[in-house]
Scaffold this motif. Structure first.
Motif, short mmCIF file in Angstrom:
data_model
loop_
_atom_site.label_atom_id
_atom_site.label_comp_id
_atom_site.label_asym_id
_atom_site.label_seq_id
_atom_site.Cartn_x
_atom_site.Cartn_y
_atom_site.Cartn_z
N UNK A 1 -32.56 -13.99 64.91
CA UNK A 1 -33.63 -14.59 65.72
C UNK A 1 -33.95 -13.67 66.89
N UNK A 2 -35.22 -13.37 67.08
CA UNK A 2 -35.68 -12.44 68.10
C UNK A 2 -35.85 -13.17 69.44
N UNK A 3 -35.27 -12.59 70.54
CA UNK A 3 -35.42 -13.21 71.85
C UNK A 3 -36.87 -13.29 72.27
N UNK A 4 -37.66 -12.28 71.94
CA UNK A 4 -39.08 -12.32 72.33
C UNK A 4 -39.80 -13.51 71.69
N UNK A 5 -39.40 -13.86 70.45
CA UNK A 5 -40.01 -15.02 69.82
C UNK A 5 -39.61 -16.30 70.54
N UNK A 6 -38.35 -16.37 70.98
CA UNK A 6 -37.91 -17.54 71.75
C UNK A 6 -38.65 -17.62 73.08
N UNK A 7 -38.92 -16.46 73.68
CA UNK A 7 -39.66 -16.44 74.94
C UNK A 7 -41.08 -16.99 74.74
N UNK A 8 -41.70 -16.63 73.62
CA UNK A 8 -43.02 -17.16 73.29
C UNK A 8 -42.93 -18.66 73.04
N UNK A 9 -41.90 -19.09 72.33
CA UNK A 9 -41.68 -20.51 72.07
C UNK A 9 -41.61 -21.30 73.37
N UNK A 10 -40.83 -20.80 74.34
CA UNK A 10 -40.69 -21.49 75.63
C UNK A 10 -42.02 -21.53 76.38
N UNK A 11 -42.79 -20.46 76.29
CA UNK A 11 -44.08 -20.44 76.98
C UNK A 11 -45.03 -21.49 76.42
N UNK A 12 -45.03 -21.69 75.10
CA UNK A 12 -45.89 -22.71 74.49
C UNK A 12 -45.40 -24.10 74.88
N UNK A 13 -44.08 -24.30 74.90
CA UNK A 13 -43.54 -25.59 75.32
C UNK A 13 -44.02 -25.94 76.72
N UNK A 14 -43.99 -24.99 77.64
CA UNK A 14 -44.33 -25.25 79.03
C UNK A 14 -45.83 -25.35 79.27
N UNK A 15 -46.61 -24.58 78.55
CA UNK A 15 -48.06 -24.61 78.75
C UNK A 15 -48.74 -25.66 77.87
N UNK A 16 -48.07 -26.06 76.78
CA UNK A 16 -48.59 -27.03 75.81
C UNK A 16 -49.88 -26.54 75.16
N UNK A 17 -50.08 -25.22 75.15
CA UNK A 17 -51.24 -24.65 74.46
C UNK A 17 -50.97 -23.17 74.20
N UNK A 18 -51.63 -22.63 73.18
CA UNK A 18 -51.48 -21.20 72.88
C UNK A 18 -52.15 -20.35 73.96
N UNK A 19 -53.32 -20.83 74.41
CA UNK A 19 -54.04 -20.04 75.43
C UNK A 19 -53.27 -20.02 76.74
N UNK A 20 -52.70 -21.17 77.14
CA UNK A 20 -51.92 -21.21 78.37
C UNK A 20 -50.69 -20.34 78.28
N UNK A 21 -50.03 -20.36 77.13
CA UNK A 21 -48.86 -19.49 76.94
C UNK A 21 -49.28 -18.03 76.98
N UNK A 22 -50.44 -17.73 76.39
CA UNK A 22 -50.93 -16.35 76.41
C UNK A 22 -51.17 -15.85 77.82
N UNK A 23 -51.74 -16.72 78.67
CA UNK A 23 -51.95 -16.30 80.06
C UNK A 23 -50.63 -16.02 80.76
N UNK A 24 -49.64 -16.87 80.50
CA UNK A 24 -48.34 -16.67 81.14
C UNK A 24 -47.67 -15.40 80.65
N UNK A 25 -47.88 -15.07 79.37
CA UNK A 25 -47.23 -13.90 78.76
C UNK A 25 -48.09 -12.65 78.83
#
Length: 314
Positions: A1-25
């Protein structure tokens, strides 16, 4: 399991959207979507379901969440260890707090911490509501009552006092206040009833008033109303030194005690950096509350010579 993928997973959890996670990342939503799909494929489970409210965790996603957060904390701890931040604290810290604390206490406390740790950047987010630490709206939050649910670490920071107060100009222009019964003839300044986000902020019963004549969801706005001579209200003692002319009324009869609580995500206890910051914040809050309440007790303003103030009609 790739840590970067987990980091993306957490960003989506917190933003509740792909676009919000994208802005954070700092990447586009399509990239976030591909990374989530890759992680779901690797795990053999759907992690999110799209709803009108955004991306919500599935049961499998909920099981993955604490492991992803633990991995995040472990990576942060390793970075701290290797960078030598055990001596000097660096990086960014975001503190969420109710606006009374944010306006009258945290500026001095955080300035002192930054003086000791020049590489530290502290952000104070003042909002009249409860912060969502799971979405990482803040690294730590200060609240007026301890939460009873969630994977959180809660510690009491400091007790503080509140009293009924009014501006000297208001007291001079209105009937004397010799007892609680006299308050019925006066306008009360306070919170908007249906916007009180914590029961500890419901002060109306202390005045025995039937209602609030002037209201705001902001402590600072309420204090400005009192400074304008608009009425009487329950205020923090630690705010009084910042508001010349606003004095306590019936202090022997009307007084409240409340506490500030520091709330952090449970996994953050593994971070030496955040542990040290929490300790420094607690020490600073206790010192500043004690200093300002002492000034309030003797009627002294911040940076002013000591002066005793007696409200007219008392």
């Amino acid at each position: 399991m790739d840590w970067d993928d987990l980091r993306v997973f957490l960003a989506v959890v917190r933003a509740e959207s792909l676009s919000g996670a994208g802005r954070a990342l700092k990447c586009d939503a399509a990239t976030v979507g591909r990374r989530v799909a890759r992680l779901e494929e690797a795990l053999g489970n759907a992690l999110f379901v799209k709803s009108p409210q955004g991306y919500a965790l599935t049961e499998a996603g909920g099981r993955l969440l604490p492991h992803a957060e633990a991995a995040e904390a472990a990576f942060a701890g390793a970075a701290e260890e290797l960078s030598g931040t055990g001596r000097q604290l660096t990086g960014q810290l975001r503190i969420g707090a109710p606006d009374g604390c944010a306006n009258y206490l945290l500026p001095q406390v955080c300035a002192e911490i930054c003086d000791s740790h020049p590489g530290l950047e502290i952000q104070i987010v003042a909002l009249p509501r409860v912060f969502n630490l799971s979405k990482r709206e803040a690294d730590m939050a200060i609240a007026v009552s301890p939460p009873t649910a969630g994977r959180l670490t809660v510690q009491k920071l400091v007790d503080y006092q509140l009293h009924l107060a009014a501006h000297e100009s208001y007291l001079a222009a209105h009937p004397p206040i010799l007892s609680r019964a006299d308050l019925r003839a006066h306008r009360i300044v306070g919170y908007i009833a249906d916007m009180i986000f914590d029961k500890e902020l419901d002060y109306l019963a202390e005045t025995r008033a039937e209602g609030v004549g002037l209201a705001s969801n902001s402590v600072s706005v309420q204090m400005q109303m009192l400074r304008a001579g608009a009425g009487l209200g329950i205020v923090h003692d630690f705010a009084l030194p910042f508001t010349p002319g606003v004095v306590r009324v019936l202090p022997e009869e009307i007084g409240l005690s409340r506490a500030f609580w520091l709330i952090r995500h449970a996994d953050d206890r593994r971070s030496e950096r955040l542990e040290r910051l929490a300790a420094a914040l607690g020490r600073g809050m206790r010192r500043e509350v004690a200093r300002l309440e002492t000034l309030a007790a003797v009627g002294q303003g911040v940076g002013s010579p000591t002066r005793a103030v007696v409200a007219p009609g008392l």
